[in-house]
Design a protein around this motif. Structure first.
Motif, PDB file in Angstrom:
ATOM      1  N   HIS A  39     -31.641  -0.444 -19.441  1.00  0.00           N
ATOM      2  CA  HIS A  39     -31.637   0.292 -20.710  1.00  0.00           C
ATOM      3  C   HIS A  39     -32.408   1.606 -20.600  1.00  0.00           C
ATOM      4  O   HIS A  39     -32.055   2.594 -21.243  1.00  0.00           O
ATOM      5  N   LEU A  40     -33.421   1.628 -19.780  1.00  0.00           N
ATOM      6  CA  LEU A  40     -34.221   2.838 -19.621  1.00  0.00           C
ATOM      7  C   LEU A  40     -33.481   3.948 -18.884  1.00  0.00           C
ATOM      8  O   LEU A  40     -33.917   5.097 -18.891  1.00  0.00           O
ATOM      9  N   CYS A  41     -32.352   3.643 -18.272  1.00  0.00           N
ATOM     10  CA  CYS A  41     -31.565   4.676 -17.599  1.00  0.00           C
ATOM     11  C   CYS A  41     -30.958   5.658 -18.600  1.00  0.00           C
ATOM     12  O   CYS A  41     -30.609   6.782 -18.239  1.00  0.00           O
ATOM     13  N   GLY A  42     -30.855   5.262 -19.845  1.00  0.00           N
ATOM     14  CA  GLY A  42     -30.370   6.146 -20.902  1.00  0.00           C
ATOM     15  C   GLY A  42     -31.508   6.729 -21.723  1.00  0.00           C
ATOM     16  O   GLY A  42     -31.306   7.182 -22.845  1.00  0.00           O
ATOM     17  N   GLU A  43     -32.683   6.734 -21.180  1.00  0.00           N
ATOM     18  CA  GLU A  43     -33.914   7.175 -21.835  1.00  0.00           C
ATOM     19  C   GLU A  43     -34.006   8.699 -21.849  1.00  0.00           C
ATOM     20  O   GLU A  43     -33.508   9.364 -20.951  1.00  0.00           O
ATOM     21  N   TYR A  44     -34.674   9.252 -22.859  1.00  0.00           N
ATOM     22  CA  TYR A  44     -34.882  10.696 -22.904  1.00  0.00           C
ATOM     23  C   TYR A  44     -36.171  11.139 -22.219  1.00  0.00           C
ATOM     24  O   TYR A  44     -36.364  12.315 -21.956  1.00  0.00           O
ATOM     25  N   VAL A  45     -37.069  10.208 -21.893  1.00  0.00           N
ATOM     26  CA  VAL A  45     -38.294  10.550 -21.169  1.00  0.00           C
ATOM     27  C   VAL A  45     -37.923  10.658 -19.688  1.00  0.00           C
ATOM     28  O   VAL A  45     -37.674   9.654 -19.022  1.00  0.00           O
ATOM     29  N   LEU A  46     -37.885  11.872 -19.195  1.00  0.00           N
ATOM     30  CA  LEU A  46     -37.376  12.147 -17.857  1.00  0.00           C
ATOM     31  C   LEU A  46     -38.159  11.421 -16.761  1.00  0.00           C
ATOM     32  O   LEU A  46     -37.579  10.960 -15.782  1.00  0.00           O
ATOM     33  N   GLU A  47     -39.471  11.286 -16.933  1.00  0.00           N
ATOM     34  CA  GLU A  47     -40.286  10.614 -15.922  1.00  0.00           C
ATOM     35  C   GLU A  47     -39.859   9.159 -15.737  1.00  0.00           C
ATOM     36  O   GLU A  47     -39.924   8.620 -14.630  1.00  0.00           O
ATOM     37  N   ILE A  48     -39.420   8.525 -16.803  1.00  0.00           N
ATOM     38  CA  ILE A  48     -38.946   7.142 -16.716  1.00  0.00           C
ATOM     39  C   ILE A  48     -37.634   7.086 -15.946  1.00  0.00           C
ATOM     40  O   ILE A  48     -37.459   6.264 -15.042  1.00  0.00           O
ATOM     41  N   VAL A  49     -36.725   7.975 -16.285  1.00  0.00           N
ATOM     42  CA  VAL A  49     -35.420   8.019 -15.610  1.00  0.00           C
ATOM     43  C   VAL A  49     -35.610   8.295 -14.121  1.00  0.00           C
ATOM     44  O   VAL A  49     -34.972   7.670 -13.270  1.00  0.00           O
ATOM     45  N   GLU A  50     -36.519   9.209 -13.782  1.00  0.00           N
ATOM     46  CA  GLU A  50     -36.772   9.539 -12.372  1.00  0.00           C
ATOM     47  C   GLU A  50     -37.355   8.333 -11.620  1.00  0.00           C
ATOM     48  O   GLU A  50     -36.949   8.057 -10.488  1.00  0.00           O
ATOM     49  N   ALA A  51     -38.287   7.630 -12.248  1.00  0.00           N
ATOM     50  CA  ALA A  51     -38.890   6.456 -11.591  1.00  0.00           C
ATOM     51  C   ALA A  51     -37.837   5.382 -11.333  1.00  0.00           C
ATOM     52  O   ALA A  51     -37.807   4.785 -10.247  1.00  0.00           O
ATOM     53  N   ILE A  52     -36.979   5.156 -12.290  1.00  0.00           N
ATOM     54  CA  ILE A  52     -35.941   4.139 -12.127  1.00  0.00           C
ATOM     55  C   ILE A  52     -34.923   4.596 -11.081  1.00  0.00           C
ATOM     56  O   ILE A  52     -34.534   3.825 -10.208  1.00  0.00           O
ATOM     57  N   GLY A  53     -34.523   5.849 -11.147  1.00  0.00           N
ATOM     58  CA  GLY A  53     -33.579   6.371 -10.163  1.00  0.00           C
ATOM     59  C   GLY A  53     -34.090   6.233  -8.745  1.00  0.00           C
ATOM     60  O   GLY A  53     -33.330   5.893  -7.830  1.00  0.00           O
ATOM     61  N   ALA A  54     -35.384   6.449  -8.551  1.00  0.00           N
ATOM     62  CA  ALA A  54     -35.973   6.327  -7.218  1.00  0.00           C
ATOM     63  C   ALA A  54     -36.014   4.870  -6.759  1.00  0.00           C
ATOM     64  O   ALA A  54     -35.879   4.583  -5.570  1.00  0.00           O
ATOM     65  N   ALA A  55     -36.191   3.949  -7.696  1.00  0.00           N
ATOM     66  CA  ALA A  55     -36.323   2.532  -7.343  1.00  0.00           C
ATOM     67  C   ALA A  55     -34.980   1.821  -7.186  1.00  0.00           C
ATOM     68  O   ALA A  55     -34.894   0.828  -6.461  1.00  0.00           O
ATOM     69  N   LEU A  56     -33.941   2.303  -7.837  1.00  0.00           N
ATOM     70  CA  LEU A  56     -32.661   1.580  -7.872  1.00  0.00           C
ATOM     71  C   LEU A  56     -32.077   1.210  -6.512  1.00  0.00           C
ATOM     72  O   LEU A  56     -31.585   0.084  -6.362  1.00  0.00           O
ATOM     73  N   PRO A  57     -32.111   2.084  -5.518  1.00  0.00           N
ATOM     74  CA  PRO A  57     -31.454   1.713  -4.258  1.00  0.00           C
ATOM     75  C   PRO A  57     -31.978   0.424  -3.622  1.00  0.00           C
ATOM     76  O   PRO A  57     -31.241  -0.255  -2.926  1.00  0.00           O
ATOM     77  N   ALA A  58     -33.223   0.082  -3.877  1.00  0.00           N
ATOM     78  CA  ALA A  58     -33.801  -1.104  -3.236  1.00  0.00           C
ATOM     79  C   ALA A  58     -34.148  -2.207  -4.230  1.00  0.00           C
ATOM     80  O   ALA A  58     -34.731  -3.210  -3.855  1.00  0.00           O
ATOM     81  N   TRP A  59     -33.787  -2.039  -5.495  1.00  0.00           N
ATOM     82  CA  TRP A  59     -34.278  -2.944  -6.526  1.00  0.00           C
ATOM     83  C   TRP A  59     -33.212  -3.945  -6.975  1.00  0.00           C
ATOM     84  O   TRP A  59     -32.267  -3.573  -7.656  1.00  0.00           O
ATOM     85  N   ASN A  60     -33.345  -5.181  -6.604  1.00  0.00           N
ATOM     86  CA  ASN A  60     -32.584  -6.296  -7.157  1.00  0.00           C
ATOM     87  C   ASN A  60     -31.080  -6.003  -7.260  1.00  0.00           C
ATOM     88  O   ASN A  60     -30.463  -6.205  -8.303  1.00  0.00           O
ATOM     89  N   THR A  61     -30.509  -5.536  -6.184  1.00  0.00           N
ATOM     90  CA  THR A  61     -29.145  -5.014  -6.168  1.00  0.00           C
ATOM     91  C   THR A  61     -28.106  -5.982  -6.726  1.00  0.00           C
ATOM     92  O   THR A  61     -27.285  -5.600  -7.564  1.00  0.00           O
TER      93      THR A  61
END
Length: 183
Positions: A104-126
């Motif tokens: 749900h945070l991928c649709g967030e307007y706080v850019l720092e949250i989106v960036e943190a999730i984007g960085a973690a996605l490749p290795a996170w609970n695929t």
């Protein structure tokens, strides 16, 4: 308590113990939920929570599932700084039931949250992510539209092209996961 509907039934006891502690300091009840499915079960996750900041953060330090549940609910907090802190800690967890809160945070307007999730996605609970995304295609479409809207409204000056915006890359990563073939 509506927040209980945001978690699998197996966590009902832990949620029932945690919610009175959290809600005793809340400013008002959580806002209306959004509905998603996980493993065939309807989850009703609050759009925003209004727990007392310090009480919530203290609960996030509880051991085991209780602390992780508090982190999940903290990702819905009305304060973006609290959402970000909880999201960063939640990304260190590998529990499948945390996936709806992270996505749900991928649709967030706080850019720092989106960036943190984007960085973690490749290795996170695929596999858990892929399964969840396949189960909720209209919801993923909504997240993408929301991300485009936030980019257009708030970030177009800093990222003139949609594909240069971190939310675009995060949504592309979600779309790629959504296409993974189940094992």
């Amino acid at each position: 308590m509506a927040e209980a509907d945001a978690f699998p039934a197996a966590l009902a006891g832990t949620v029932a113990q945690l919610l009175p502690v959290l809600s005793s300091g809340q400013l008002h009840a959580p806002s209306a939920p959004f509905d998603v499915h996980q493993d065939g079960r309807l989850l009703r996750i609050p759009v925003r929570t209004y727990y007392d900041r310090e009480q919530l953060l203290a609960c996030t330090r509880l051991p085991g599932d209780a602390g992780v549940i508090a982190l999940c609910l903290g990702t819905r907090h009305h304060d973006g700084h609290v959402r970000e802190a909880c999201a960063r800690q939640l990304l260190l967890q590998e529990r499948a039931w945390t996936v709806p809160f992270v996505v749900h945070l991928c649709g967030e307007y706080v850019l720092e949250i989106v960036e943190a999730i984007g960085a973690a996605l490749p290795a996170w609970n695929t596999q858990a992510l892929a399964r969840y995304l396949r189960e909720n295609p209209p919801y993923v479409d909504t997240l993408e539209r929301r991300s485009i809207s936030y980019w257009s409204c708030y970030y177009r000056g800093r990222h003139p092209a949609w594909d240069s915006y971190p939310g675009c890359r995060t949504m592309a990563a979600l779309r790629a996961l959504q296409q993974l073939t189940p094992r």
